[in-house]
Design a protein around this motif. Sequence first.
Motif, short mmCIF file in Angstrom:
data_model
loop_
_atom_site.label_atom_id
_atom_site.label_comp_id
_atom_site.label_asym_id
_atom_site.label_seq_id
_atom_site.Cartn_x
_atom_site.Cartn_y
_atom_site.Cartn_z
N LEU A 1 0.85 -1.19 0.00
CA LEU A 1 0.00 0.00 0.00
C LEU A 1 0.88 1.24 0.00
CD1 LEU A 1 -0.26 1.61 3.02
CD2 LEU A 1 -1.31 -0.56 3.60
N THR A 2 0.34 2.30 -0.55
CA THR A 2 0.99 3.60 -0.52
C THR A 2 0.00 4.62 0.00
OG1 THR A 2 0.36 4.06 -2.82
CG2 THR A 2 2.53 3.06 -2.44
N ALA A 3 0.49 5.60 0.73
CA ALA A 3 -0.37 6.63 1.31
C ALA A 3 0.02 8.00 0.76
CB ALA A 3 -0.26 6.62 2.83
N ARG A 4 -0.95 8.88 0.71
CA ARG A 4 -0.73 10.25 0.24
C ARG A 4 -1.34 11.21 1.24
NH1 ARG A 4 -4.45 13.14 -2.57
NH2 ARG A 4 -5.59 11.20 -2.99
N ARG A 5 -0.50 12.05 1.85
CA ARG A 5 -0.99 13.04 2.79
C ARG A 5 -1.65 14.20 2.05
NH1 ARG A 5 4.16 13.19 7.00
NH2 ARG A 5 3.74 11.15 7.97
N ILE A 6 -2.71 14.72 2.65
CA ILE A 6 -3.47 15.80 2.04
C ILE A 6 -3.47 17.05 2.94
CG2 ILE A 6 -4.93 14.32 0.63
CD1 ILE A 6 -7.08 14.50 2.83
N LEU A 7 -2.45 17.15 3.79
CA LEU A 7 -2.30 18.32 4.65
C LEU A 7 -2.37 19.61 3.84
CD1 LEU A 7 0.64 16.93 6.78
CD2 LEU A 7 -1.52 17.69 7.76
N PRO A 8 -3.01 20.66 4.35
CA PRO A 8 -3.65 20.81 5.66
C PRO A 8 -5.11 20.40 5.67
CG PRO A 8 -3.65 22.92 4.58
CD PRO A 8 -2.98 21.96 3.63
N LYS A 9 -5.60 19.86 4.57
CA LYS A 9 -7.00 19.44 4.51
C LYS A 9 -7.20 18.18 5.36
CE LYS A 9 -10.54 17.87 1.24
NZ LYS A 9 -10.83 17.55 -0.18
N ARG A 10 -8.24 18.19 6.17
CA ARG A 10 -8.57 17.01 6.96
C ARG A 10 -9.81 16.34 6.38
NH1 ARG A 10 -7.62 15.02 12.11
NH2 ARG A 10 -6.49 16.87 12.78
N ALA A 11 -9.76 15.03 6.23
CA ALA A 11 -10.90 14.26 5.75
C ALA A 11 -11.67 13.72 6.95
CB ALA A 11 -10.42 13.11 4.86
N ASN A 12 -12.89 14.19 7.12
CA ASN A 12 -13.75 13.76 8.21
C ASN A 12 -15.00 13.11 7.64
OD1 ASN A 12 -12.23 14.94 10.46
ND2 ASN A 12 -12.87 16.90 9.63
N SER A 13 -15.40 11.99 8.21
CA SER A 13 -16.61 11.35 7.72
C SER A 13 -17.10 10.32 8.72
CB SER A 13 -16.33 10.64 6.38
OG SER A 13 -17.46 9.90 5.94
#
Length: 230
Positions: free
Chosen positions: A113-125
């Motif tokens: 697996l690979t991850a991609r940070r989306i800082l400074p946006k936070r994903a909330n759900s």
Amino acid sequence: MTVEILYPELCNLYGDRGNIDYLRRCLPADYHQTHIGDEPWFVQHEVDLIYLCSMTERSQERVIRALTPYRERLAELVAAGKHFLLTGNAMEVFGKTIQDGEKTISGLGLLDLTARRILPKRANSLFLGDFQGTKIVGYTSRFSHMESALPPLFTVEKGLGRSEGATVEGIRSGGVLGTYLLGPLLVLNPDFTRWLLDDLGAADTPLAFETEVRRAYQARLEQFQGNIEF
């Protein structure tokens, strides 16, 4: 039976320590906590479950550095089908890379697996999904998404999966269970906890506070299946 909790002083976000607090009440076992600077218990001993939970992005890099000397031992445990429960962004530590803008952080390389940070946006759900015919409830709050060819842990009915637009959530590879879901997962989902205990060989162990956790689960499930905004 032996359970190891990795780096509780760093991995303590979103109430995810509650997974172990609840597991202690359900499962009679030897529980060992490994702190930064310690040699992990799993290096020289057998373990049945290793738990790693949510941490900050800076702590992710510290945890990767701390575990890198023991990568081969971890690979042995993964290959042997030992159980790992990785919640929040902990599964990213076991992956290939974490992309943070122009910076690429190497993970332990134990999971595809690979991850991609989306800082400074936070994903909330909020999250409603399925696990082997059982409804799963929870929520996610994170600064990253992941891509993987590994089988998922859950399928998505409502909410955010393991990446934007994904219909699946988390990963399952042998005994390794990884999910972005927070909550804590085991307290919120008694049927999933029952499955985990059974899979660990503790089928005769009752759920702690079963009446109460099932009542709370049913109330949350009905709410999530309604018109609540995800």
